[in-house]
Write a protein that holds these residues in place. Structure first.
Motif, short mmCIF file in Angstrom:
data_model
loop_
_atom_site.label_atom_id
_atom_site.label_comp_id
_atom_site.label_asym_id
_atom_site.label_seq_id
_atom_site.Cartn_x
_atom_site.Cartn_y
_atom_site.Cartn_z
N SER A 222 110.85 19.32 22.63
CA SER A 222 109.42 19.46 22.89
C SER A 222 108.71 20.12 21.70
O SER A 222 107.64 19.67 21.28
CB SER A 222 109.21 20.28 24.16
OG SER A 222 107.85 20.56 24.34
N ASN B 203 121.33 28.65 29.06
CA ASN B 203 121.23 27.29 29.54
C ASN B 203 120.96 26.35 28.37
O ASN B 203 119.84 26.27 27.86
CB ASN B 203 120.12 27.18 30.59
CG ASN B 203 120.10 25.83 31.26
OD1 ASN B 203 120.43 24.81 30.65
ND2 ASN B 203 119.71 25.82 32.51
N TYR C 231 121.01 23.08 28.23
CA TYR C 231 120.19 21.92 28.56
C TYR C 231 118.70 22.25 28.44
O TYR C 231 117.94 21.49 27.84
CB TYR C 231 120.52 21.41 29.96
CG TYR C 231 119.72 20.19 30.36
CD1 TYR C 231 120.01 18.95 29.79
CD2 TYR C 231 118.70 20.27 31.28
CE1 TYR C 231 119.29 17.82 30.14
CE2 TYR C 231 117.97 19.15 31.64
CZ TYR C 231 118.27 17.93 31.07
OH TYR C 231 117.54 16.81 31.41
N ASP C 232 118.28 23.38 29.00
CA ASP C 232 116.88 23.78 28.88
C ASP C 232 116.50 24.04 27.42
O ASP C 232 115.40 23.72 26.99
CB ASP C 232 116.60 25.04 29.72
CG ASP C 232 116.60 24.75 31.21
OD1 ASP C 232 116.51 23.55 31.60
OD2 ASP C 232 116.69 25.71 32.00
N SER C 233 117.44 24.62 26.67
CA SER C 233 117.19 24.85 25.24
C SER C 233 117.02 23.53 24.49
O SER C 233 116.16 23.41 23.63
CB SER C 233 118.34 25.64 24.62
OG SER C 233 118.42 26.92 25.19
N TYR C 234 117.83 22.55 24.85
CA TYR C 234 117.74 21.22 24.24
C TYR C 234 116.36 20.62 24.49
O TYR C 234 115.71 20.12 23.58
CB TYR C 234 118.84 20.33 24.82
CG TYR C 234 118.74 18.87 24.46
CD1 TYR C 234 119.20 18.42 23.23
CD2 TYR C 234 118.20 17.95 25.34
CE1 TYR C 234 119.12 17.07 22.90
CE2 TYR C 234 118.12 16.61 25.02
CZ TYR C 234 118.58 16.18 23.79
OH TYR C 234 118.49 14.85 23.46
N LEU C 235 115.92 20.66 25.76
CA LEU C 235 114.60 20.11 26.10
C LEU C 235 113.48 20.87 25.38
O LEU C 235 112.53 20.25 24.90
CB LEU C 235 114.38 20.16 27.62
CG LEU C 235 115.30 19.27 28.45
CD1 LEU C 235 115.02 19.48 29.94
CD2 LEU C 235 115.14 17.81 28.07
N LEU C 236 113.61 22.18 25.29
CA LEU C 236 112.61 22.99 24.60
C LEU C 236 112.53 22.63 23.12
O LEU C 236 111.44 22.44 22.56
CB LEU C 236 112.93 24.48 24.76
CG LEU C 236 112.03 25.42 23.98
CD1 LEU C 236 110.62 25.42 24.56
CD2 LEU C 236 112.60 26.82 23.98
N GLN D 159 124.43 21.03 30.64
CA GLN D 159 124.30 21.91 31.80
C GLN D 159 125.62 22.59 32.15
O GLN D 159 125.63 23.66 32.73
CB GLN D 159 123.78 21.12 33.01
CG GLN D 159 122.37 20.63 32.81
CD GLN D 159 121.92 19.69 33.91
OE1 GLN D 159 122.71 19.02 34.55
NE2 GLN D 159 120.61 19.65 34.11
N SER E 275 122.68 15.73 29.70
CA SER E 275 123.01 16.41 30.96
C SER E 275 124.35 17.14 30.88
O SER E 275 124.60 18.07 31.65
CB SER E 275 123.01 15.41 32.12
OG SER E 275 123.98 14.41 31.91
#
Length: 151
Positions: free
Chosen positions: A71, A61, A63-68, A38, A35
């Protein structure tokens, strides 16, 4: 520890997959508080020579890149699943007609080049994320409340 850049001698699919997996594993092991991403914006010296929007998306972003990236690594390791099961297209047992064979070679080479390019960019993205997080954590530990300032 950082994954090395792509060299001409190591431009195989297996090497690209290994570099991406290693970079995302290091990223995942390094980033203890996702987090925090972010609130981090990469500085100019942390950006890649290519456009940062190519690697990080329009809004940078992290954080979104990390989640992507996590995944995508899971999809690569375990396969892509749909609601009704594993995606697959045609059955692997079914033979292609003779006239499709040359087209399949062209398709394979096209997709292989594309996959190598995408994996290289994703590896750079994982390394950038890891480095941004490390710099943020190092900056936080060098602050006025750091243990280094107590006697």
């Amino acid at each position: 520890m950082e994954v090395s850049e792509c060299s001409p001698q190591r431009h195989s699919l297996l090497d690209a997959i290994h570099r991406f997996n290693t970079a995302t594993t290091i990223m995942d092991e390094t980033i203890m508080v996702p987090s925090m991403l972010q609130d981090i914006t990469p500085t100019k010296e942390q950006e890649m020579p290519t456009k940062s929007t190519d690697l990080l998306g329009q809004d940078n972003n992290l954080y979104d890149s990390y989640l992507l990236l996590k995944s995508l690594r899971n999809d690569m390791k375990w396969g892509v699943h749909r609601e009704n099961g594993v995606t697959g297209g045609q059955s692997p047992d079914r033979e292609a007609p003779e006239e499709e064979t040359s087209d399949l070679v062209d398709q394979f080479q096209h997709h292989l080049r594309g996959l190598l390019s995408v994996l290289t960019k994703l590896t750079k993205k994982a390394n950038l994320l890891t480095n941004c997080y490390k710099k943020e954590v190092e900056a936080g530990t060098a602050g006025p409340f750091s243990t280094n300032h107590y006697y």
